[in-house]
Design an enzyme around this catalytic site. Sequence first.
Site, mmCIF file in Angstrom:
data_model
loop_
_atom_site.group_PDB
_atom_site.id
_atom_site.type_symbol
_atom_site.label_atom_id
_atom_site.label_comp_id
_atom_site.label_asym_id
_atom_site.label_seq_id
_atom_site.Cartn_x
_atom_site.Cartn_y
_atom_site.Cartn_z
ATOM 1 N N GLU A 245 55.023 13.290 114.419
ATOM 2 C CA GLU A 245 55.159 14.705 114.775
ATOM 3 C C GLU A 245 56.519 14.901 115.437
ATOM 4 O OE1 GLU A 245 52.659 18.328 116.785
ATOM 5 O OE2 GLU A 245 52.347 16.333 117.616
ATOM 6 N N GLU B 186 42.362 19.030 120.184
ATOM 7 C CA GLU B 186 43.391 19.519 119.257
ATOM 8 C C GLU B 186 44.649 18.742 119.590
ATOM 9 O OE1 GLU B 186 46.467 20.669 117.966
ATOM 10 O OE2 GLU B 186 46.365 22.566 119.050
ATOM 11 N N GLY C 191 46.753 18.483 123.226
ATOM 12 C CA GLY C 191 47.848 17.647 123.702
ATOM 13 C C GLY C 191 48.153 16.514 122.742
ATOM 14 N N SER C 192 48.690 15.446 123.281
ATOM 15 C CA SER C 192 49.127 14.307 122.477
ATOM 16 C C SER C 192 47.940 13.456 122.056
ATOM 17 C CB SER C 192 50.102 13.446 123.280
ATOM 18 O OG SER C 192 49.428 12.816 124.356
ATOM 19 N N CYS D 127 52.358 22.732 117.688
ATOM 20 C CA CYS D 127 51.567 21.772 116.929
ATOM 21 C C CYS D 127 51.379 22.227 115.494
ATOM 22 C CB CYS D 127 50.217 21.553 117.606
ATOM 23 S SG CYS D 127 49.261 23.068 117.860
ATOM 24 N N TRP E 288 52.007 22.526 127.682
ATOM 25 C CA TRP E 288 53.015 23.460 128.187
ATOM 26 C C TRP E 288 53.600 24.375 127.120
ATOM 27 C CZ3 TRP E 288 57.070 22.509 125.112
ATOM 28 C CH2 TRP E 288 57.157 21.235 124.554
ATOM 29 N N ASN E 289 53.423 24.060 125.827
ATOM 30 C CA ASN E 289 54.220 24.764 124.810
ATOM 31 C C ASN E 289 53.801 26.218 124.590
ATOM 32 O OD1 ASN E 289 51.862 23.634 123.657
ATOM 33 N ND2 ASN E 289 52.736 23.737 121.603
ATOM 34 N N HIS F 120 46.367 22.083 133.944
ATOM 35 C CA HIS F 120 47.478 22.456 133.088
ATOM 36 C C HIS F 120 48.598 21.412 133.180
ATOM 37 C CE1 HIS F 120 49.268 25.086 130.302
ATOM 38 N NE2 HIS F 120 48.892 26.237 130.809
ATOM 39 N N ALA F 121 49.545 21.494 132.241
ATOM 40 C CA ALA F 121 50.713 20.617 132.275
ATOM 41 C C ALA F 121 51.502 20.871 133.556
ATOM 42 C CB ALA F 121 51.590 20.875 131.054
#
Length: 452
Positions: free
Chosen positions: A355, A227, A205-206, A261, A129-130, A154-155
């Site tokens: 992070e 990523e 993402g995470s 990120c 989402w960022n 998508h988120a």
Amino acid sequence: MIISRNPYTGEEISNHHELSDTEVEKCIQKAHSRFKSWKETSFAERSNLMMKAAKELKDNTQEYAEAITKEMGKPITQAVAEIDKCAWVCEYYAENAESQLENEKIKTDAKNSYVAYEPLGVVLAVMPWNYPFWQVFRFAAPALMAGNIGILKHASNVMLSANNIQKVFERAGFPKDCFQNLVIGSKKVENIIRNTNVKAVTLTGSGRAGSSVASIAGEEIMKSVLELGGSNALVIFKDANIAESVKTCVQARFQNTGQSCIAGKRLLLHKDIAEEFLDEFTRQVRELKSGDPMNKETFIGVMAKESLAEDLEDQIKDSVKKGAKIILGGKRDGTYFEPTIITGAKEGMPVFDEETFGPAISVTEFKDDQEAVDLVNSSSFGLGVSIFTEDEKFALKMVPKFEDGAVFVNELVKSDPRLPFGGTKISGYGRELSHHGIREFTNRKTVYFNKY
């Protein structure tokens, strides 16, 4: 039902019907069918459509930018810049994809031998989402130009933006089903990866999400690119231009309200200049304007969800218990988190080891070059590092010492369509952007003609 909610006001923006398993299967089948004809189109045809997508983004920048700001709280001027960057990546691949995917002639004993770069088929993108537009377009532009088909998961909190991205390609005139947004939650991702008509998957993402997707893709022997975030260091050596370095570091950490990120999350200062640098850095951070993300003067908006702000709060509190000190900020109000500076950070503290995804930066001093390298490389992440020095020869000597996927000298780490982007360690694998990125989702086919 998937609901998009404004993190600044709390109001519901839109709601979206979640697709059933049967509906998802139909979408994938349509994507697979479209691939059969799309892969036969010429680069000239694809380029023309991609340039139209760039024009659509430019012509309706405000519409798309406002949706980003309302959905995830990005300050409006930064949302506009995100849309502009998406137009750039469309233009870049429209102009360069054909040459990047030309047959690569290899001299052998053969009459003719070369490597061909051919599309794989339907590629699933699982996106965060960022940067709700940019993360998708840096996948979609090269994937479509290579002859692949894109499907997007998508988120859930940016589903309006997700639908808008599909709208961009539709308005640009791409054939139906070249790019589809699937309105689904995370639980449906596994079945999509296991669908035999899906040939590859990319995720931003995470670490937890990446590990899950990589595991499933591995079982299916499917190509994947990950990523997974970073804890980038900003390393200020004693000969750095302090005035310019401070300005760059403020931008590196606090743009997008720190939710990036590639943000510089760990500030490493040589002990000889630490006090001078930190005084000026603190002054500039204190002056950053917080407020309504729709206000053009706002630089610090809100975090995308209150749970994210709570996570950051917990990381800081735990670090303070272990000896760190808050010298600016540190307070949360719902989804808003004050720009925060934490000194005395060291290994074993969440603000150093993990992070931190929000407007907070940790500060650590070092005494010599080797200690700086060790502090950078001690991280389990490896996305990128920024080093600041006036000595170019020294910088060239230092670059190979860092284990990250990128080293930026006197500049913040950023993604550029012309350069490969990706990390090492738990920051993921594979590369996006440049000719490296467009080739990730191709079949590198060896072709050999014998002499008779």
